[in-house]
Enzyme design. Structure first.
Site, PDB file in Angstrom:
ATOM      1  N   THR A 345      33.346  67.345  42.896  1.00 33.51           N
ATOM      2  CA  THR A 345      33.645  66.053  42.282  1.00 33.51           C
ATOM      3  C   THR A 345      35.075  65.667  42.615  1.00 33.51           C
ATOM      4  O   THR A 345      35.980  66.508  42.585  1.00 33.51           O
ATOM      5  CB  THR A 345      33.437  66.104  40.748  1.00 33.51           C
ATOM      6  OG1 THR A 345      33.751  64.827  40.186  1.00 33.51           O
ATOM      7  CG2 THR A 345      34.314  67.156  40.090  1.00 33.51           C
ATOM      8  N   HIS A 398      31.739  82.285  33.530  1.00 35.96           N
ATOM      9  CA  HIS A 398      32.324  83.625  33.529  1.00 35.96           C
ATOM     10  C   HIS A 398      31.268  84.716  33.359  1.00 35.96           C
ATOM     11  O   HIS A 398      31.535  85.886  33.624  1.00 35.96           O
ATOM     12  CB  HIS A 398      33.355  83.727  32.394  1.00 35.96           C
ATOM     13  CG  HIS A 398      34.449  84.729  32.667  1.00 35.96           C
ATOM     14  ND1 HIS A 398      34.408  85.608  33.721  1.00 35.96           N
ATOM     15  CD2 HIS A 398      35.620  84.980  32.019  1.00 35.96           C
ATOM     16  CE1 HIS A 398      35.487  86.365  33.698  1.00 35.96           C
ATOM     17  NE2 HIS A 398      36.246  85.999  32.678  1.00 35.96           N
TER      18      HIS A 398
END
Length: 427
Positions: A345, A398
């Protein structure tokens, strides 16, 4: 008689909202002709008639939510289309009948007021234009359609208007009760109600909000940052952009192809960034389909550039430009918006200096590009130079990616962009 049903759209789409009817009752349609535009979670699609004939009935209104398989219109193969003269005559006749009926009811109302003070609430309800669902819901809740404010500019009352009216009444009762329980505040402390505009969210905006909230709730998302010296890329682009554009039929050489190629090279080195969790398993994707975020008037969409590892800079730039134009014109297909393995993006086109982008769907990472600013930079020899710098960000899950992998992934992109010739060697 043939029924027009909402067709199967995609596995993840079960309903949509009627954005607009392209045909009206009495209009003729050909087989395969579009009769309505349907707004779904991802794209707008046009629904066709499977039979030729004349539309005799519309079973839903603009703004109504309809499900896959639901009948929304009826087509008579033997019917005759209404001519414009017939329609105009019908309108005039309806107007005359309505005027005559209004006069009769007005006389009746005056007469009833003189006798017993009764009103014609029920008759008034009959004159209100309302969907069948709204009438049924109003009857169930004991409400008069005359009391309900229509959200449709044409005055059509829908089921959501009935629900909003009931909720408004409940709020008024609650506020009234609270005001009776609490002593009134001094007039000096009261303020006039602030003006607001209440607007229903589009289906796409609702979906964007839902999906982004799900990502925040269901992932352990972190963001790591780095900065890139854009000097070499900008010089290379300046030298080659004219010849590149001439050679590739007007395709412009932008920054997105450099970052796409750099991302593919980094994904090869750190496959966890190109993976996702499925239950208790990790899926490592062996393909490089990169989603490119595109801003439209109706919200952000993410079309996918396929097989970026096998495409040239020119092919990537052409695909991005084509998909962006389709997004703006609302012509993206469902296939063009699904199946991406990684996303890029570019908030820099709007002037964003730094941000923490949110991952898309089941992906494990998203790269954020930002605006290029000239800043003083300490060079290896100790000197200070003003360089065009860009902050880049990697938001990642994560649970899938460790901190070391995320930092090195972003560092790899930085090194490749600062040495763009190396991207050619990456293939």
């Amino acid at each position: 008689m043939a029924e027009v049903k909402i067709p199967e759209l995609a596995e993840s789409i079960s309903e949509g909202t009627i954005a607009s009817w392209l045909k009206s009752v009495g209009d003729s349609v050909e087989q395969g002709e579009n009769i309505l535009e349907l707004e779904t979670d991802k794209v707008n699609v046009e629904v066709i008639s499977e039979e030729a004939g004349v539309i005799t009935e519309l079973k839903a209104e603009e703004g109504d939510t309809v499900e896959v398989g639901q009948v929304v219109a009826v087509v008579d193969a033997n019917g005759e289309a209404s001519s414009s003269d017939d329609k105009e005559a019908d309108k005039k006749e309806d107007k005359k009948e309505s005027s005559k009926e209004d006069q009769q009811k007005s006389d009746s109302k005056e007469e009833s007021k003189e006798t017993d003070g009764s009103d014609d609430t029920e008759e008034g309800s009959d004159r209100i234009i309302a969907s069948p669902a709204a009438r049924k819901l109003a009857r169930e809740k004991g409400l008069s359609l005359n009391e309900i404010n229509a959200g449709d500019p044409r005055g059509h009352v829908r089921s959501q208007d009935v629900e909003n009216h009931e909720a408004s009444q409940a709020n008024q009762k609650s506020s009234s009760k609270k005001s009776e329980e609490k002593p009134q505040q001094k007039s000096s402390n009261t303020e006039p109600e602030k003006p607001v505009i209440r607007e229903k969210m589009s289906r796409r905006r609702q979906t964007i909000a839902k999906r982004l909230h799900e990502v925040k709730q269901n992932t352990a998302m972190l963001t790591t940052f780095n900065e890139v010296d854009m000097t070499n890329v900008m010089e290379l682009r300046k030298r080659k952009k004219e010849s590149f554009q001439e050679k590739h039929d007007g395709t412009r050489l932008g920054f997105m192809s450099f970052f796409t190629k750099a991302s593919v090279a980094a994904l090869r080195q750190y496959p966890a960034v190109n993976a996702e969790i499925d239950g208790d398993e990790m899926i490592y994707k062996q393909f490089y389909d990169v989603g490119v975020a595109v801003s439209t008037d109706e919200g952000l969409v993410v079309p996918v550039v396929r097989n970026c590892d096998r495409k040239t800079f020119a092919e990537i730039e052409a695909d991005i430009a084509g998909l962006a134009n389709k997004a703006i014109e609302k012509k993206l297909s469902l296939d063009e918006m699904t199946g991406g393995s990684f996303t890029i993006t570019n908030g820099g086109v709007f002037g964003s200096l730094l941000s923490t982008p949110i991952m898309n769907g089941t992906q494990a990472g998203i790269l954020g590009m930002h605006t290029i600013q000239k800043r003083p930079v300490a060079m290896p020899d100790g000197s200070i130079e003003v360089r065009p710098m860009m902050y880049i960000a990697l938001s990642y899950d994560h649970r899938v990616i460790d901190g070391k992998e995320s930092v090195n992934f972003l560092k790899t992109i930085k090194e490749l962009i600062e040495n763009p010739e190396d991207l050619l060697l990456e293939g």
